[in-house]
Scaffold this motif. Structure first.
Motif, PDB file in Angstrom:
ATOM      1  N   LYS A 110       0.831  -1.208   0.000  1.00  0.00           N
ATOM      2  CA  LYS A 110       0.000   0.000   0.000  1.00  0.00           C
ATOM      3  C   LYS A 110       0.867   1.260   0.000  1.00  0.00           C
ATOM      4  O   LYS A 110       0.467   2.306  -0.500  1.00  0.00           O
ATOM      5  CB  LYS A 110      -0.914  -0.005   1.232  1.00  0.00           C
ATOM      6  N   LYS A 111       2.063   1.132   0.545  1.00  0.00           N
ATOM      7  CA  LYS A 111       2.952   2.287   0.646  1.00  0.00           C
ATOM      8  C   LYS A 111       3.654   2.611  -0.679  1.00  0.00           C
ATOM      9  O   LYS A 111       4.285   3.659  -0.797  1.00  0.00           O
ATOM     10  CB  LYS A 111       3.995   2.033   1.735  1.00  0.00           C
ATOM     11  N   LEU A 112       3.541   1.699  -1.630  1.00  0.00           N
ATOM     12  CA  LEU A 112       4.112   1.963  -2.964  1.00  0.00           C
ATOM     13  C   LEU A 112       3.081   2.774  -3.756  1.00  0.00           C
ATOM     14  O   LEU A 112       2.263   2.235  -4.509  1.00  0.00           O
ATOM     15  CB  LEU A 112       4.438   0.650  -3.682  1.00  0.00           C
ATOM     16  N   GLU A 113       3.124   4.071  -3.596  1.00  0.00           N
ATOM     17  CA  GLU A 113       2.087   4.938  -4.153  1.00  0.00           C
ATOM     18  C   GLU A 113       2.057   4.938  -5.681  1.00  0.00           C
ATOM     19  O   GLU A 113       1.012   5.219  -6.279  1.00  0.00           O
ATOM     20  CB  GLU A 113       2.289   6.372  -3.638  1.00  0.00           C
ATOM     21  N   ASN A 114       3.189   4.650  -6.313  1.00  0.00           N
ATOM     22  CA  ASN A 114       3.263   4.673  -7.776  1.00  0.00           C
ATOM     23  C   ASN A 114       3.048   3.292  -8.410  1.00  0.00           C
ATOM     24  O   ASN A 114       3.155   3.155  -9.634  1.00  0.00           O
ATOM     25  CB  ASN A 114       4.620   5.220  -8.231  1.00  0.00           C
ATOM     26  N   ASN A 127      -5.865 -18.315  -5.286  1.00  0.00           N
ATOM     27  CA  ASN A 127      -6.938 -19.309  -5.151  1.00  0.00           C
ATOM     28  C   ASN A 127      -8.011 -18.872  -4.162  1.00  0.00           C
ATOM     29  O   ASN A 127      -9.035 -19.549  -4.007  1.00  0.00           O
ATOM     30  CB  ASN A 127      -6.359 -20.651  -4.699  1.00  0.00           C
ATOM     31  N   LEU A 128      -7.817 -17.752  -3.485  1.00  0.00           N
ATOM     32  CA  LEU A 128      -8.788 -17.271  -2.501  1.00  0.00           C
ATOM     33  C   LEU A 128     -10.040 -16.738  -3.187  1.00  0.00           C
ATOM     34  O   LEU A 128      -9.986 -16.236  -4.313  1.00  0.00           O
ATOM     35  CB  LEU A 128      -8.169 -16.170  -1.641  1.00  0.00           C
ATOM     36  N   ASN A 129     -11.161 -16.863  -2.490  1.00  0.00           N
ATOM     37  CA  ASN A 129     -12.407 -16.296  -3.008  1.00  0.00           C
ATOM     38  C   ASN A 129     -12.296 -14.771  -3.078  1.00  0.00           C
ATOM     39  O   ASN A 129     -11.718 -14.140  -2.188  1.00  0.00           O
ATOM     40  CB  ASN A 129     -13.580 -16.680  -2.097  1.00  0.00           C
ATOM     41  N   ASP A 130     -12.856 -14.213  -4.129  1.00  0.00           N
ATOM     42  CA  ASP A 130     -12.841 -12.758  -4.328  1.00  0.00           C
ATOM     43  C   ASP A 130     -11.415 -12.200  -4.305  1.00  0.00           C
ATOM     44  O   ASP A 130     -11.164 -11.088  -3.809  1.00  0.00           O
ATOM     45  CB  ASP A 130     -13.677 -12.059  -3.253  1.00  0.00           C
ATOM     46  N   TYR A 131     -10.493 -12.988  -4.831  1.00  0.00           N
ATOM     47  CA  TYR A 131      -9.067 -12.596  -4.828  1.00  0.00           C
ATOM     48  C   TYR A 131      -8.850 -11.247  -5.525  1.00  0.00           C
ATOM     49  O   TYR A 131      -8.256 -10.320  -4.939  1.00  0.00           O
ATOM     50  CB  TYR A 131      -8.238 -13.705  -5.502  1.00  0.00           C
ATOM     51  N   ARG A 132      -9.363 -11.102  -6.709  1.00  0.00           N
ATOM     52  CA  ARG A 132      -9.123  -9.871  -7.475  1.00  0.00           C
ATOM     53  C   ARG A 132      -9.767  -8.657  -6.783  1.00  0.00           C
ATOM     54  O   ARG A 132      -9.124  -7.603  -6.642  1.00  0.00           O
ATOM     55  CB  ARG A 132      -9.653 -10.017  -8.906  1.00  0.00           C
ATOM     56  N   GLU A 133     -11.007  -8.816  -6.384  1.00  0.00           N
ATOM     57  CA  GLU A 133     -11.694  -7.703  -5.728  1.00  0.00           C
ATOM     58  C   GLU A 133     -10.961  -7.295  -4.447  1.00  0.00           C
ATOM     59  O   GLU A 133     -10.809  -6.093  -4.149  1.00  0.00           O
ATOM     60  CB  GLU A 133     -13.137  -8.092  -5.399  1.00  0.00           C
ATOM     61  N   SER A 134     -10.467  -8.272  -3.724  1.00  0.00           N
ATOM     62  CA  SER A 134      -9.785  -7.985  -2.461  1.00  0.00           C
ATOM     63  C   SER A 134      -8.475  -7.243  -2.687  1.00  0.00           C
ATOM     64  O   SER A 134      -8.147  -6.296  -1.954  1.00  0.00           O
ATOM     65  CB  SER A 134      -9.505  -9.294  -1.697  1.00  0.00           C
ATOM     66  N   VAL A 135      -7.737  -7.648  -3.712  1.00  0.00           N
ATOM     67  CA  VAL A 135      -6.454  -7.006  -3.987  1.00  0.00           C
ATOM     68  C   VAL A 135      -6.663  -5.577  -4.474  1.00  0.00           C
ATOM     69  O   VAL A 135      -5.978  -4.637  -4.034  1.00  0.00           O
ATOM     70  CB  VAL A 135      -5.627  -7.817  -5.012  1.00  0.00           C
ATOM     71  N   PHE A 136      -7.623  -5.369  -5.381  1.00  0.00           N
ATOM     72  CA  PHE A 136      -7.891  -4.015  -5.872  1.00  0.00           C
ATOM     73  C   PHE A 136      -8.393  -3.098  -4.738  1.00  0.00           C
ATOM     74  O   PHE A 136      -8.101  -1.897  -4.725  1.00  0.00           O
ATOM     75  CB  PHE A 136      -8.916  -4.037  -7.012  1.00  0.00           C
ATOM     76  N   LYS A 137      -9.106  -3.678  -3.804  1.00  0.00           N
ATOM     77  CA  LYS A 137      -9.590  -2.891  -2.663  1.00  0.00           C
ATOM     78  C   LYS A 137      -8.445  -2.539  -1.720  1.00  0.00           C
ATOM     79  O   LYS A 137      -8.367  -1.414  -1.202  1.00  0.00           O
ATOM     80  CB  LYS A 137     -10.669  -3.686  -1.918  1.00  0.00           C
ATOM     81  N   LEU A 138      -7.523  -3.497  -1.537  1.00  0.00           N
ATOM     82  CA  LEU A 138      -6.379  -3.281  -0.663  1.00  0.00           C
ATOM     83  C   LEU A 138      -5.388  -2.283  -1.259  1.00  0.00           C
ATOM     84  O   LEU A 138      -4.797  -1.461  -0.544  1.00  0.00           O
ATOM     85  CB  LEU A 138      -5.677  -4.624  -0.390  1.00  0.00           C
ATOM     86  N   GLN A 141      -4.238   2.024  -5.698  1.00  0.00           N
ATOM     87  CA  GLN A 141      -3.380   2.674  -6.702  1.00  0.00           C
ATOM     88  C   GLN A 141      -3.132   1.771  -7.912  1.00  0.00           C
ATOM     89  O   GLN A 141      -2.656   2.226  -8.959  1.00  0.00           O
ATOM     90  CB  GLN A 141      -2.030   3.092  -6.077  1.00  0.00           C
ATOM     91  N   LEU A 142      -3.447   0.488  -7.791  1.00  0.00           N
ATOM     92  CA  LEU A 142      -3.215  -0.471  -8.879  1.00  0.00           C
ATOM     93  C   LEU A 142      -4.134  -0.198 -10.065  1.00  0.00           C
ATOM     94  O   LEU A 142      -5.324   0.086  -9.897  1.00  0.00           O
ATOM     95  CB  LEU A 142      -3.470  -1.904  -8.416  1.00  0.00           C
ATOM     96  N   THR A 143      -3.568  -0.334 -11.269  1.00  0.00           N
ATOM     97  CA  THR A 143      -4.367  -0.294 -12.497  1.00  0.00           C
ATOM     98  C   THR A 143      -4.556  -1.707 -13.039  1.00  0.00           C
ATOM     99  O   THR A 143      -5.632  -2.063 -13.517  1.00  0.00           O
ATOM    100  CB  THR A 143      -3.682   0.577 -13.569  1.00  0.00           C
ATOM    101  N   TYR A 148      -4.616  -7.534 -16.088  1.00  0.00           N
ATOM    102  CA  TYR A 148      -5.970  -7.061 -16.405  1.00  0.00           C
ATOM    103  C   TYR A 148      -6.422  -6.033 -15.372  1.00  0.00           C
ATOM    104  O   TYR A 148      -6.061  -6.125 -14.188  1.00  0.00           O
ATOM    105  CB  TYR A 148      -6.965  -8.225 -16.433  1.00  0.00           C
ATOM    106  N   ASP A 149      -7.201  -5.049 -15.823  1.00  0.00           N
ATOM    107  CA  ASP A 149      -7.710  -4.054 -14.898  1.00  0.00           C
ATOM    108  C   ASP A 149      -8.983  -4.549 -14.215  1.00  0.00           C
ATOM    109  O   ASP A 149      -9.391  -5.708 -14.388  1.00  0.00           O
ATOM    110  CB  ASP A 149      -7.938  -2.717 -15.614  1.00  0.00           C
ATOM    111  N   MET A 150      -9.640  -3.679 -13.458  1.00  0.00           N
ATOM    112  CA  MET A 150     -10.841  -4.083 -12.701  1.00  0.00           C
ATOM    113  C   MET A 150     -11.980  -4.499 -13.615  1.00  0.00           C
ATOM    114  O   MET A 150     -12.859  -5.281 -13.214  1.00  0.00           O
ATOM    115  CB  MET A 150     -11.296  -2.913 -11.802  1.00  0.00           C
ATOM    116  N   GLU A 151     -11.988  -3.987 -14.834  1.00  0.00           N
ATOM    117  CA  GLU A 151     -13.039  -4.328 -15.792  1.00  0.00           C
ATOM    118  C   GLU A 151     -12.636  -5.485 -16.698  1.00  0.00           C
ATOM    119  O   GLU A 151     -13.259  -5.708 -17.738  1.00  0.00           O
ATOM    120  CB  GLU A 151     -13.370  -3.104 -16.657  1.00  0.00           C
TER     121      GLU A 151
END
Length: 264
Positions: A110-114, A127-138, A141-143, A148-151
């Motif tokens: 999270k501290k890597l702002e760029n 392999n975790l449930n909702d892996y992508r959603e969880s990472v983008f939420k955490l 700053q990620l694209t 792949y992006d959120m879409e």
């Protein structure tokens, strides 16, 4: 080959400050740690440490200009907090094929702002449930996550490369296109030259034929002239012969007349 020796070979008589890219894939780390890499590499923008047996990145020197870090196929299971401390301008991070199991191990990122792109292929955390959603939420700053992006839109080539690398590729492609065009022009010139040579050869053959015909005509005319000369010579000879016979007959007639006069 150990990591220190590999770094020495990669320098190729350059100073560390001259190096912008450093690839140390498949060399041996010492006790699972980075060794031989120092903060003297002040202009380093790309570092690749694929399959070097890393367990920890704690020995990373501070590299303020580093933008892309490849750490795939190692045995890293945590300790990512050092990345934000040592690599403040990191934009691309590849941790594929490591021992990352929980979303919580990614929290120091999270501290890597760029940070723009993160790859976690073949890590257990995927392999975790909702892996992508969880990472983008955490990591808001990620694209791109795993390309792949959120879409679920795939990252473009320019987004997947460090700034500056794409420009070099474009220049290389333009150079190749120019070479191809030059090569095609040369081919066309060679074809034109071949056609001109063929035309010249054909022209020479035609000239030879024409000159041959002219010679034949000349020979024929000479032959006819010679025949005419021969006929004239024969006519003159016949005329001379006729005159000789006439003179002979006249002489004989004169002799006969003289004999007749004597008889009288």
């Amino acid at each position: 080959m150990d990591m220190k020796k590999r770094i020495h070979l990669e320098l190729r008589n350059r100073t560390p400050s001259d190096v912008r890219e450093l690839v140390l894939d498949n060399c041996r780390s010492v006790e699972g740690k980075i060794e031989g890499l120092t903060s003297e590499f002040v202009n380093l923008e790309f570092l690749s440490l694929i399959n070097v047996g890393l367990i920890s990145v704690s020995n990373l020197p501070k590299l303020a200009k580093l933008k892309k870090l490849e750490l795939s196929d190692n045995r890293i299971s945590g300790g990512l907090d050092v990345l934000a401390e040592k690599l403040p301008n990191l934009t691309h991070l590849n941790l594929s094929g490591n021992k990352l199991k929980d979303i919580s191990t990614l929290e120091p990122l999270k501290k890597l702002e760029n940070l723009k792109s993160l790859d976690l292929f073949n890590c257990e955390v995927t392999n975790l449930n909702d892996y992508r959603e969880s990472v983008f939420k955490l990591l808001p700053q990620l694209t791109y996550l795993d390309g792949y992006d959120m879409e679920d839109r795939e990252a473009s080539d320019s987004d997947g490369e460090v700034d500056g690398e794409g420009v070099d590729d474009d220049e290389d492609e333009e150079g190749e296109e120019e070479e191809d065009e030059d090569g095609e022009e040369e081919d066309f010139d060679e074809e034109d030259d071949d056609e001109e040579d063929e035309e010249e050869v054909e022209g020479e053959e035609d000239d030879d034929e024409v000159s041959g015909d002219e010679e034949d005509d000349e020979f024929g005319q000479d032959g006819e002239v010679e025949d005419e000369d021969e006929d004239e010579d024969e006519d003159e000879e016949e005329a001379e012969a006729g005159k000789g016979q006439k003179r002979k007959r006249d002489a004989e007639d004169e002799d006969d007349d003289e004999d007749d006069e004597e008889d009288d």
